[in-house]
Design a protein around this motif. Structure first.
Motif, PDB file in Angstrom:
ATOM      1  N   MET A 247       0.692  -0.777  -0.133  1.00 37.56           N
ATOM      2  CA  MET A 247       0.198   0.178   0.356  1.00 37.56           C
ATOM      3  C   MET A 247       0.966   1.296  -0.016  1.00 37.56           C
ATOM      4  O   MET A 247       2.010   1.736   0.764  1.00 37.56           O
ATOM      5  N   ASP A 248       0.957   2.082  -1.357  1.00 37.32           N
ATOM      6  CA  ASP A 248       1.787   3.487  -1.254  1.00 37.32           C
ATOM      7  C   ASP A 248       1.241   4.584  -0.647  1.00 37.32           C
ATOM      8  O   ASP A 248       0.368   4.222  -0.466  1.00 37.32           O
ATOM      9  N   THR A 249       1.601   6.009  -0.785  1.00 33.96           N
ATOM     10  CA  THR A 249       1.349   6.667   0.215  1.00 33.96           C
ATOM     11  C   THR A 249      -0.156   7.099  -1.069  1.00 33.96           C
ATOM     12  O   THR A 249      -0.637   7.718  -0.346  1.00 33.96           O
ATOM     13  N   LEU A 250      -0.265   7.252  -1.861  1.00 33.22           N
ATOM     14  CA  LEU A 250      -1.209   7.214  -2.151  1.00 33.22           C
ATOM     15  C   LEU A 250      -2.582   7.136  -2.016  1.00 33.22           C
ATOM     16  O   LEU A 250      -3.558   7.742  -1.103  1.00 33.22           O
ATOM     17  N   LEU A 251      -2.268   5.376  -2.402  1.00 38.68           N
ATOM     18  CA  LEU A 251      -3.685   4.351  -1.663  1.00 38.68           C
ATOM     19  C   LEU A 251      -3.587   4.842   0.156  1.00 38.68           C
ATOM     20  O   LEU A 251      -4.916   5.169   0.111  1.00 38.68           O
ATOM     21  N   LEU A 252      -2.955   4.601   0.701  1.00 36.67           N
ATOM     22  CA  LEU A 252      -3.097   5.309   2.225  1.00 36.67           C
ATOM     23  C   LEU A 252      -3.481   7.201   2.749  1.00 36.67           C
ATOM     24  O   LEU A 252      -4.303   6.782   3.344  1.00 36.67           O
ATOM     25  N   SER A 253      -2.723   7.847   1.240  1.00 36.26           N
ATOM     26  CA  SER A 253      -3.561   9.092   1.786  1.00 36.26           C
ATOM     27  C   SER A 253      -4.951   9.132   1.096  1.00 36.26           C
ATOM     28  O   SER A 253      -5.850  10.065   2.304  1.00 36.26           O
ATOM     29  N   ARG A 254      -5.545   8.475  -0.071  1.00 30.89           N
ATOM     30  CA  ARG A 254      -6.729   8.207  -0.563  1.00 30.89           C
ATOM     31  C   ARG A 254      -7.923   7.999   0.779  1.00 30.89           C
ATOM     32  O   ARG A 254      -9.259   8.407   0.799  1.00 30.89           O
ATOM     33  N   ILE A 255      -7.556   6.539   1.167  1.00 29.09           N
ATOM     34  CA  ILE A 255      -8.185   6.091   2.513  1.00 29.09           C
ATOM     35  C   ILE A 255      -8.173   6.987   3.833  1.00 29.09           C
ATOM     36  O   ILE A 255      -9.566   7.222   4.280  1.00 29.09           O
ATOM     37  N   GLN A 256      -7.066   7.865   4.205  1.00 29.49           N
ATOM     38  CA  GLN A 256      -7.272   8.328   5.291  1.00 29.49           C
ATOM     39  C   GLN A 256      -7.607   9.760   4.671  1.00 29.49           C
ATOM     40  O   GLN A 256      -8.202  10.084   5.945  1.00 29.49           O
ATOM     41  N   PHE A 257      -8.580  10.314   3.851  1.00 34.66           N
ATOM     42  CA  PHE A 257      -8.710  11.133   3.079  1.00 34.66           C
ATOM     43  C   PHE A 257      -9.827  10.885   3.387  1.00 34.66           C
ATOM     44  O   PHE A 257     -11.529  11.620   3.472  1.00 34.66           O
ATOM     45  N   GLY A 258     -10.735  10.023   2.973  1.00 34.39           N
ATOM     46  CA  GLY A 258     -12.062   9.379   2.865  1.00 34.39           C
ATOM     47  C   GLY A 258     -12.274   9.076   4.497  1.00 34.39           C
ATOM     48  O   GLY A 258     -13.988   8.988   4.674  1.00 34.39           O
ATOM     49  N   ALA A 259     -11.505   8.476   5.142  1.00 35.13           N
ATOM     50  CA  ALA A 259     -12.396   8.168   6.336  1.00 35.13           C
ATOM     51  C   ALA A 259     -12.602   9.440   7.097  1.00 35.13           C
ATOM     52  O   ALA A 259     -13.479   9.861   8.084  1.00 35.13           O
ATOM     53  N   ASN A 260     -11.250  10.516   7.000  1.00 38.65           N
ATOM     54  CA  ASN A 260     -11.761  12.121   7.412  1.00 38.65           C
ATOM     55  C   ASN A 260     -12.747  12.347   7.004  1.00 38.65           C
ATOM     56  O   ASN A 260     -14.035  12.762   7.765  1.00 38.65           O
ATOM     57  N   ILE A 261     -13.769  12.546   6.015  1.00 40.18           N
ATOM     58  CA  ILE A 261     -14.705  12.990   5.480  1.00 40.18           C
ATOM     59  C   ILE A 261     -15.826  12.368   5.360  1.00 40.18           C
ATOM     60  O   ILE A 261     -17.076  12.528   5.777  1.00 40.18           O
ATOM     61  N   SER A 262     -15.436  10.789   5.488  1.00 38.65           N
ATOM     62  CA  SER A 262     -16.503   9.921   6.346  1.00 38.65           C
ATOM     63  C   SER A 262     -17.466  10.534   7.162  1.00 38.65           C
ATOM     64  O   SER A 262     -18.300  10.521   7.708  1.00 38.65           O
ATOM     65  N   PHE A 263     -16.280  10.751   8.242  1.00 36.80           N
ATOM     66  CA  PHE A 263     -16.297  11.065   9.973  1.00 36.80           C
ATOM     67  C   PHE A 263     -17.581  11.933   9.498  1.00 36.80           C
ATOM     68  O   PHE A 263     -18.335  12.481  10.459  1.00 36.80           O
ATOM     69  N   HIS A 264     -16.621  13.337   8.953  1.00 39.40           N
ATOM     70  CA  HIS A 264     -17.176  14.309   9.569  1.00 39.40           C
ATOM     71  C   HIS A 264     -18.790  14.858   8.279  1.00 39.40           C
ATOM     72  O   HIS A 264     -18.961  15.284   9.185  1.00 39.40           O
ATOM     73  N   ILE A 265     -18.307  14.385   7.427  1.00 38.68           N
ATOM     74  CA  ILE A 265     -19.894  14.450   6.280  1.00 38.68           C
ATOM     75  C   ILE A 265     -21.413  14.275   7.421  1.00 38.68           C
ATOM     76  O   ILE A 265     -22.502  14.668   6.919  1.00 38.68           O
ATOM     77  N   LEU A 266     -21.173  12.883   8.353  1.00 35.76           N
ATOM     78  CA  LEU A 266     -22.293  12.343   9.395  1.00 35.76           C
ATOM     79  C   LEU A 266     -22.424  13.089   9.994  1.00 35.76           C
ATOM     80  O   LEU A 266     -24.238  13.509   9.890  1.00 35.76           O
ATOM     81  N   PHE A 267     -21.932  14.849  11.176  1.00 38.30           N
ATOM     82  CA  PHE A 267     -22.331  14.984  11.333  1.00 38.30           C
ATOM     83  C   PHE A 267     -22.936  16.726  10.878  1.00 38.30           C
ATOM     84  O   PHE A 267     -24.276  17.455  10.854  1.00 38.30           O
ATOM     85  N   PRO A 268     -22.671  17.367   9.647  1.00 38.10           N
ATOM     86  CA  PRO A 268     -23.096  17.991   8.892  1.00 38.10           C
ATOM     87  C   PRO A 268     -24.834  17.917   8.769  1.00 38.10           C
ATOM     88  O   PRO A 268     -25.638  18.876   8.069  1.00 38.10           O
ATOM     89  N   THR A 269     -24.357  16.598   7.681  1.00 41.42           N
ATOM     90  CA  THR A 269     -25.542  15.552   7.004  1.00 41.42           C
ATOM     91  C   THR A 269     -27.269  16.178   8.255  1.00 41.42           C
ATOM     92  O   THR A 269     -27.728  15.984   7.952  1.00 41.42           O
ATOM     93  N   ILE A 270     -26.498  15.912   9.169  1.00 43.32           N
ATOM     94  CA  ILE A 270     -27.401  16.044  10.178  1.00 43.32           C
ATOM     95  C   ILE A 270     -28.051  17.724  10.782  1.00 43.32           C
ATOM     96  O   ILE A 270     -29.007  18.213  11.426  1.00 43.32           O
ATOM     97  N   THR A 271     -26.659  18.803  11.072  1.00 41.85           N
ATOM     98  CA  THR A 271     -27.166  20.141  11.727  1.00 41.85           C
ATOM     99  C   THR A 271     -27.729  20.427  10.609  1.00 41.85           C
ATOM    100  O   THR A 271     -28.674  21.582  10.782  1.00 41.85           O
ATOM    101  N   ILE A 272     -27.591  20.591   9.122  1.00 43.61           N
ATOM    102  CA  ILE A 272     -28.115  21.117   8.555  1.00 43.61           C
ATOM    103  C   ILE A 272     -29.714  21.003   7.650  1.00 43.61           C
ATOM    104  O   ILE A 272     -30.226  22.120   7.873  1.00 43.61           O
TER     105      ILE A 272
END
Length: 462
Positions: A1-26
């Motif tokens: 697993m290279d830097t590109l794939l790991l960075s994509r997974i990391q950003f995906g994990a971050n945005i997956s967690f983040h989007i849960l809460f604006p989806t409620i507050t909006i």
């Protein structure tokens, strides 16, 4: 697993967690405004009781969203420096507009909304609630503008490999923005509708027969039943727009390999990218053509059109897009059946006497909006690959040269923290529901002359 794939997974994990809460507050901000307006119009305390319960969940969700958004924004510099270096002239101002028009509103008026019910006039508190709700919507608008521009960029020119804005109107109102904005707003509305219905059903199962709980359950079910057909319609329009501007994504969503007419709708399959075919396919003849082109013999693009002569693949990975799209649609169909069935049961039995099996079903669907939102987000974002900004910047050209081990270690840290926070968040909501069920409720005293509301917390037996 290279830097590109790991960075994509990391950003995906971050945005997956983040989007849960604006989806409620909006949408929850607008739901709170509805509760407050109903209290003002009728003087019925049940609406203020509902407001005071759900404003706590709004505050919790808002805090989680802000904190997770900060960590996500840092990754533009740590993991994806090529993004801001190339398109910062567009992305930077759009993110700044979000802060100026949204965060300022929310930061200024959130305190009044949370703590001012007994300290300011009723109309001031109502206005604060409106401005916070409006701020969350403006925040959504600017984020969707940027995200949509990354999918369907226009209004720019490239000078020495750097994007420069030439027409801000075209940038803001890019071809996919209206469809994404409506789709996201409706997704938030459905998320909140099923959350309110689910938590209210749980409180009724625990024995809480308060009028505020029954009113909230009724509002949640009716809102869900009203919004889900609108979301299906908006999804159809969004799909047609995606077919026009991102045909490779549509081909992956449909699991369609060869361009042609009379394309079947694949209900289930296992996409095999190596063999470039589907195995164990279950499909309905002509239906994909009918849905996407509104003609049974309409031509649907195939994935094989997005492979160059030297074998370079210019379409996204098929399986994640294919499966996530079906999870989104399947969750939407479950929402449709449950909410419409719930409306029937409301009419027949009333909110307080619905069959237990239906209440358990709404409890189980409390966070179904999260599932549908994440599945839809994965469909959209993975479906854009291999581009970070379509036709302008590829994902591999934007990633940093941070060692893969460093990215992996921080990814593990994020996953552990986010997992704990999700469990804590759900636990706090359950605790608030249990506490309210036991009688530790908020009581509203309305003063006839001023219309102000004096709210205080009562302990059992007081």
């Amino acid at each position: 697993m290279d830097t590109l794939l790991l960075s994509r997974i990391q950003f995906g994990a971050n945005i997956s967690f983040h989007i849960l809460f604006p989806t409620i507050t909006i949408a929850l901000g607008w739901m709170l405004l509805f509760f407050k307006l109903r209290f003002t119009a009728t003087g019925e305390k049940k609406w203020m009781h509902a407001y005071m319960f759900w404003v706590k969940i709004f505050a919790l969700s808002f805090a989680m969203g802000v904190v997770s958004g900060i960590t996500m924004s840092f990754q533009f510099g740590t993991n994806w420096p090529g993004f801001m270096e190339t398109v910062g002239n567009v992305a930077g101002p759009l993110l700044a507009y979000e802060i100026m028009t949204a965060f300022f509103l929310e930061a200024v008026f959130l305190g009044i909304m949370l703590f001012g019910a007994s300290r300011v006039k009723s109309w001031v508190h109502t206005l604060a609630t409106f401005l916070v709700a409006f701020g969350t919507t403006m925040s959504t608008f600017w984020i969707i503008v940027l995200n949509s521009w990354m999918h369907t960029p226009q209004g720019y020119e490239l000078i020495d490999g750097v994007v420069h804005a030439t027409n801000w109107f075209e940038i803001i109102f890019n071809p996919s923005m209206p469809y994404r904005l409506v789709h996201m707003m409706l997704a938030s509305g459905l998320t909140v509708a099923f959350l309110i219905a689910g938590i209210s059903a749980l409180r009724i199962l625990w024995g809480d027969r308060g009028e505020d709980v029954k009113a909230a359950l009724r509002v949640g079910i009716i809102a869900g039943a009203a919004l889900i057909p609108l979301q299906i319609l908006a999804g159809d329009f969004h799909g047609l727009n995606t077919l026009e501007h991102q045909p490779a994504k549509v081909a992956a969503m449909e699991g369609n390999w060869d361009t042609g007419p009379n394309t079947p709708l694949v209900l289930f399959a296992i996409p095999d990218e190596a063999a470039r075919e589907n195995t164990y396919e279950i499909a309905i003849p002509n239906l994909a053509s009918l849905i996407l082109t509104h003609k049974a013999d309409g031509v649907v693009p195939g994935l094989n059109d997005f492979v160059t002569e030297d074998g370079e693949v210019l379409h996204p990975r098929v399986a994640p897009v294919f499966y996530s799209f079906r999870i989104m649609v399947g969750t939407g169909m479950a929402m449709l059946l449950l909410s419409w069935g719930g409306v029937y049961l409301l009419r027949r039995y009333g909110a307080g006497d619905m069959p237990k099996v239906s209440l358990y079903a709404f409890c189980a669907m409390s966070f179904s909006g999260w599932i549908a939102t994440l599945a839809g987000w994965y469909t959209t974002e993975i479906g854009r690959q291999p581009w970070l900004v379509s036709g302008v910047l590829s994902t591999k050209d934007a990633v940093s040269d941070v060692p893969a081990g460093m990215v992996l270690s921080t990814l593990i840290g994020y996953l552990v923290v986010y997992g704990a926070l999700i469990l804590a968040y759900i636990g706090v909501i359950t605790y608030l529901a249990r506490k309210a069920t036991k009688g530790e409720q908020l009581v509203t005293r309305a003063y006839p002359r001023s219309g102000e509301a004096n709210i205080k917390a009562l302990v059992p037996g007081e």
